[in-house]
Structures are given as structure tokens and as C-alpha cells.
Design an enzyme around this catalytic site. Structure first.
Site, PDB file in Angstrom:
ATOM      1  N   MET A  11      95.701 -13.423  -2.337  1.00 25.88           N
ATOM      2  CA  MET A  11      95.689 -11.965  -2.507  1.00 25.88           C
ATOM      3  C   MET A  11      96.471 -11.549  -3.757  1.00 25.88           C
ATOM      4  O   MET A  11      97.392 -12.235  -4.177  1.00 25.88           O
ATOM      5  CB  MET A  11      96.332 -11.301  -1.287  1.00 25.88           C
ATOM      6  CG  MET A  11      95.623 -11.555   0.029  1.00 25.88           C
ATOM      7  SD  MET A  11      94.092 -10.660   0.214  1.00 25.88           S
ATOM      8  CE  MET A  11      94.674  -8.973   0.289  1.00 25.88           C
ATOM      9  N   SER A  16      89.409  -8.622  -8.539  1.00 25.23           N
ATOM     10  CA  SER A  16      88.499  -7.491  -8.759  1.00 25.23           C
ATOM     11  C   SER A  16      88.672  -6.903 -10.156  1.00 25.23           C
ATOM     12  O   SER A  16      87.697  -6.489 -10.790  1.00 25.23           O
ATOM     13  CB  SER A  16      88.735  -6.409  -7.700  1.00 25.23           C
ATOM     14  OG  SER A  16      88.452  -6.909  -6.412  1.00 25.23           O
ATOM     15  N   GLU A  88      84.553 -10.473  -3.400  1.00 26.23           N
ATOM     16  CA  GLU A  88      84.703 -10.840  -1.979  1.00 26.23           C
ATOM     17  C   GLU A  88      83.706 -11.935  -1.600  1.00 26.23           C
ATOM     18  O   GLU A  88      83.095 -11.928  -0.528  1.00 26.23           O
ATOM     19  CB  GLU A  88      84.534  -9.614  -1.081  1.00 26.23           C
ATOM     20  CG  GLU A  88      85.451  -8.455  -1.409  1.00 26.23           C
ATOM     21  CD  GLU A  88      86.933  -8.784  -1.201  1.00 26.23           C
ATOM     22  OE1 GLU A  88      87.250  -9.764  -0.475  1.00 26.23           O
ATOM     23  OE2 GLU A  88      87.786  -8.057  -1.755  1.00 26.23           O
TER      24      GLU A  88
END
Length: 201
Positions: A11, A16, A88
Site C-alpha cells: 500500500m 495509481s 487494482e
């Protein structure tokens, strides 16, 4: 030669953000790209990719029934398709990864996927396992644990900051539910089920 790429990280590594930058780079040169994200990821909004820097962009969504066919995607793009970008990607099925790999090599459409390698239990996502097997190029993006070591694992916490070790593999959430940690911190409090004192405060 077109390839299937997998760029993975824990994470908060900027996956992104990197995807949105790649899309901008292609389009700045007049090339068409298609962006996809998981249909059930509604942290920003359904059908939107968002980075923690505040950048967002509309994207097509994929679910369990989505098929990746180059001819159809070119029609959606309205012509020549320079690249397919997938956020994702851990939520892809093994069959979808196979379709993307075939698209890269048979239809000559490059595909770049960004995603997590493992879940909060340290187990592989099916999509990530398939990507690690089939991707022509695999790249690890770096993230940092609160202890300053390289973060390669993820943990899930409840609303009180306590570590969660049971539950469904897929549960959408951001910084309020997940943390990137190094392996030492991942195992340090494994038996207690609580996040190490002060680690994320």
C-alpha cells in the site's frame, strides 16, 4: 514487441499515481489508451482511479465477467490503441490475466498492470499470482514501513487501529483500514493481533 507488465507494491507506493502519469505521457503524444479499475473499488467513486496526491480520472471497470478482447477494446478506444492500463490488478482472475497476456503477444497491444502482490494475511491474490507467472516484465515499486524499513506486506486494521487477521480477502479500504509494513513488523505482533504500540500513531 508488445508485452504484459506487472508493477506491484505494498500500500501507499504510488501505483495509481504512476498509472495516471503513464496515461498522460501516452496522450500527450497523441496516442489512445484505455484505463481500467476494479468495479467494486469505490474509494474515490465507481469507475474512477484516484491517487493519494489528489489526482483522479474516469476509467472503465472490470469484474468477474469482463473479457479483454483487443478488437472490442479498439472499438471502444475509437481507433488504434497504444496501451491498456489496469489499476487494482490483483482483482483480475487468472483467466483475465491470460487474455491480457495473449492480447499483448497476439494482438500487439501492450498492457501495464499495477496492483498488490499479497493480502493482509500474506497470501497471494489470484490475479497477482497469475501476473507473476505470465507477465513479461515484473517490477517492484517501493514503499516504506513506519519503522523506516522497506514495506513489502500489508495489514488490515479495524476502526480502533487493532490488527485484523481474519476475514474476506477482498474488503475495500484506504489508509484508515490498511497499512504497508515490513516483514519484521508484519510478524512482530502476529500472535497478539494488535498493531505494534505507537507504530501507526
Amino acid at each position: 514487441m508488445s508485452k504484459l507488465y506487472f508493477r506491484y507494491a505494498a500500500m501507499n507506493a504510488g501505483k495509481s499515481t504512476a498509472l495516471l502519469q503513464v496515461a498522460h505521457n501516452y496522450e500527450e503524444r497523441g496516442m489512445r489508451v484505455l484505463l481500467f479499475t476494479a468495479a467494486h473499488d469505490d474509494r474515490v467513486a465507481s469507475g474512477r482511479i484516484g491517487s493519494r496526491l489528489g489526482l483522479t480520472r474516469e476509467a472503465a471497470t472490470f469484474g468477474a465477467d469482463t473479457g479483454f478482447d483487443a478488437r472490442h477494446l479498439r472499438e471502444v478506444a475509437g481507433g488504434a490503441l497504444a496501451c491498456v492500463l489496469i489499476d487494482e490488478a490483483q482483482f483480475l482472475s487468472a483467466g483475465q490475466v491470460r487474455q491480457l497476456h495473449r492480447m499483448a503477444h497476439v494482438d500487439h497491444v501492450p498492457v501495464i498492470c499495477w496492483g498488490l502482490r499479497s493480502d493482509f494475511r500474506g497470501e497471494a491474490f489470484p490475479g497477482s499470482a497469475a501476473l507473476l507467472t505470465l507477465a513479461d516484465e515484473v517490477e517492484e515499486m517501493k514503499s516504506i514501513c513506519a519503522c523506516a524499513r522497506k514495506a513489502t506486506m500489508n495489514i488490515r486494521t479495524d476502526h480502533h487501529g487493532r490488527r485484523v487477521q481474519q476475514g474476506e480477502q477482498v474488503e475495500i479500504g484506504g489508509n484508515e483500514r490498511y497499512r504497508a509494513v515490513c516483514p519484521s513488523c508484519f510478524y512482530a505482533d502476529e500472535t497478539l493481533g494488535d498493531v505494534a504500540p505507537g507504530l501507526f500513531s
